[in-house]
Scaffold this active site. Sequence first.
Site, PDB file in Angstrom:
ATOM      1  N   LEU A 219       0.804  -1.220   0.000  1.00  0.00           N
ATOM      2  CA  LEU A 219       0.000   0.000   0.000  1.00  0.00           C
ATOM      3  C   LEU A 219       0.839   1.273   0.000  1.00  0.00           C
ATOM      4  O   LEU A 219       1.927   1.313   0.572  1.00  0.00           O
ATOM      5  CB  LEU A 219      -0.938  -0.010   1.218  1.00  0.00           C
TER       6      LEU A 219
ATOM      7  N   HIS B 243      -3.614   4.311  -2.222  1.00  0.00           N
ATOM      8  CA  HIS B 243      -4.555   3.386  -1.581  1.00  0.00           C
ATOM      9  C   HIS B 243      -5.150   4.013  -0.321  1.00  0.00           C
ATOM     10  O   HIS B 243      -6.356   3.933  -0.077  1.00  0.00           O
ATOM     11  CB  HIS B 243      -3.847   2.099  -1.152  1.00  0.00           C
TER      12      HIS B 243
ATOM     13  N   GLN C 101      -5.731 -11.815 -13.234  1.00  0.00           N
ATOM     14  CA  GLN C 101      -5.612 -10.589 -14.026  1.00  0.00           C
ATOM     15  C   GLN C 101      -4.203 -10.369 -14.561  1.00  0.00           C
ATOM     16  O   GLN C 101      -3.941  -9.366 -15.216  1.00  0.00           O
ATOM     17  CB  GLN C 101      -6.096  -9.371 -13.247  1.00  0.00           C
TER      18      GLN C 101
ATOM     19  N   GLY D  45      -9.386   4.088  -7.801  1.00  0.00           N
ATOM     20  CA  GLY D  45      -8.553   5.239  -8.136  1.00  0.00           C
ATOM     21  C   GLY D  45      -8.633   5.592  -9.614  1.00  0.00           C
ATOM     22  O   GLY D  45      -8.639   4.705 -10.474  1.00  0.00           O
TER      23      GLY D  45
ATOM     24  N   SER E  86       2.349   4.121  -7.452  1.00  0.00           N
ATOM     25  CA  SER E  86       2.008   2.780  -7.910  1.00  0.00           C
ATOM     26  C   SER E  86       2.906   1.790  -7.185  1.00  0.00           C
ATOM     27  O   SER E  86       4.093   2.069  -6.964  1.00  0.00           O
ATOM     28  CB  SER E  86       2.241   2.665  -9.423  1.00  0.00           C
TER      29      SER E  86
HETATM   30  P1  AMP Z   1      -3.899  -1.864  -6.866  1.00  0.00           P
HETATM   31  O1  AMP Z   1      -3.437  -2.305  -5.513  1.00  0.00           O
HETATM   32  O2  AMP Z   1      -2.811  -1.363  -7.738  1.00  0.00           O
HETATM   33  O3  AMP Z   1      -4.792  -2.890  -7.524  1.00  0.00           O
HETATM   34  O4  AMP Z   1      -4.820  -0.597  -6.618  1.00  0.00           O
HETATM   35  C1  AMP Z   1      -5.933  -0.661  -5.751  1.00  0.00           C
HETATM   36  C2  AMP Z   1      -6.782   0.581  -5.934  1.00  0.00           C
HETATM   37  O5  AMP Z   1      -5.999   1.730  -5.622  1.00  0.00           O
HETATM   38  C3  AMP Z   1      -7.270   0.763  -7.380  1.00  0.00           C
HETATM   39  O6  AMP Z   1      -8.597   1.271  -7.371  1.00  0.00           O
HETATM   40  C4  AMP Z   1      -6.297   1.762  -7.929  1.00  0.00           C
HETATM   41  O7  AMP Z   1      -6.819   2.531  -8.998  1.00  0.00           O
HETATM   42  C5  AMP Z   1      -6.069   2.633  -6.700  1.00  0.00           C
HETATM   43  N1  AMP Z   1      -4.810   3.372  -6.849  1.00  0.00           N
HETATM   44  C6  AMP Z   1      -3.597   2.864  -7.192  1.00  0.00           C
HETATM   45  N2  AMP Z   1      -2.690   3.859  -7.293  1.00  0.00           N
HETATM   46  C7  AMP Z   1      -3.347   5.013  -7.010  1.00  0.00           C
HETATM   47  C8  AMP Z   1      -2.954   6.387  -6.959  1.00  0.00           C
HETATM   48  N3  AMP Z   1      -1.700   6.779  -7.219  1.00  0.00           N
HETATM   49  N4  AMP Z   1      -3.898   7.305  -6.641  1.00  0.00           N
HETATM   50  C9  AMP Z   1      -5.188   6.925  -6.404  1.00  0.00           C
HETATM   51  N5  AMP Z   1      -5.603   5.644  -6.426  1.00  0.00           N
HETATM   52  C10 AMP Z   1      -4.708   4.703  -6.731  1.00  0.00           C
END
Ligand code: AMP
Length: 283
Positions: free
Chosen positions: A29, A33, A57, A143, A181
Amino acid sequence: MEVVTTRAQLRDSRTRFGALGLVPTMGYLHDGHLSLVRRAKAECGAAAVSIFVNPTQFGPGEDLSTYPRDLGRDLALLEEAGAELVWTPTVEDVYPPGFATHVDVAGPAQVLEGARRPGHFRGVATVVTILLNAVTPTRAYFGQKDAQQTVVLRRVVADLALPVDVVVAPTVREPDGLAMSSRNTYLDAPARAAAPVLHQALLAAAHAWAAGEGDADRLRALMTDTLAAQPLAEADYVSVADPDTLTELDTIDPRRGALASLAVRFGSTRLIDNEILPPRTGP
Ligand code: AMP
């Protein structure tokens, strides 16, 4: 904060909450997140977070086995952010023996990331449907960073009549503009220094749009040229597309605006980012 693993444990914990906001994640995280968790808690009164690196995925040759994981750190961050419930299922908890049902999305799932990562959105749509049905949140938080994912998931929720409100929150960025990210951890120092070029390319398009440019080819060219000036960056695609269907545009309808998005490789690391080109109001 309750941390549960099996579907039965989750069902039991869920009974202790009324309204609940769910933030689905793959863990490792960061502030992007956590911004979703804080918003879920503020808007729903309680926040649930799922941490699951969803194998379906990832395509063959992608980074499933190397995807960064640190559950201890994630749980400490979630405790600090005030999450009430964390679901950390195993692969078998999400996909029980004999699993045979998938959610396949046509239309906006077929282009951009969907065209380059076959099966990716089938995996995303399937796992998010399972997460929503298992957690039964009032709202689910995603996000803008993963813009196409939000378009695809809105489609799934509408088409399958899932009883949840989808909330999309703004992209959280590092001070130099790089979108946060979990995959940024793959970048070595030179690539990390070069990576803000994604945001710079998007800003070039956004500024031109704000200044009156509506020709999508010229906006794509601005992004391509910005990326080409950075030798470590290899553009995978640049796109100026309709915000709902994600089909590529010739001319942007000022009443609809567009989504500018791109994918860029730095060696074996592939990053994505986007900017909304908002509808132009006024005369
Ligand atoms: P992930 O763990 O990469 O699958 O992301 C989980 C959630 O966090 C998803 O809805 C992503 O779009 C969101 N998310 C990831 N990076 C960011 C960011 N930099 N800003 C806002 N939301 C994010």
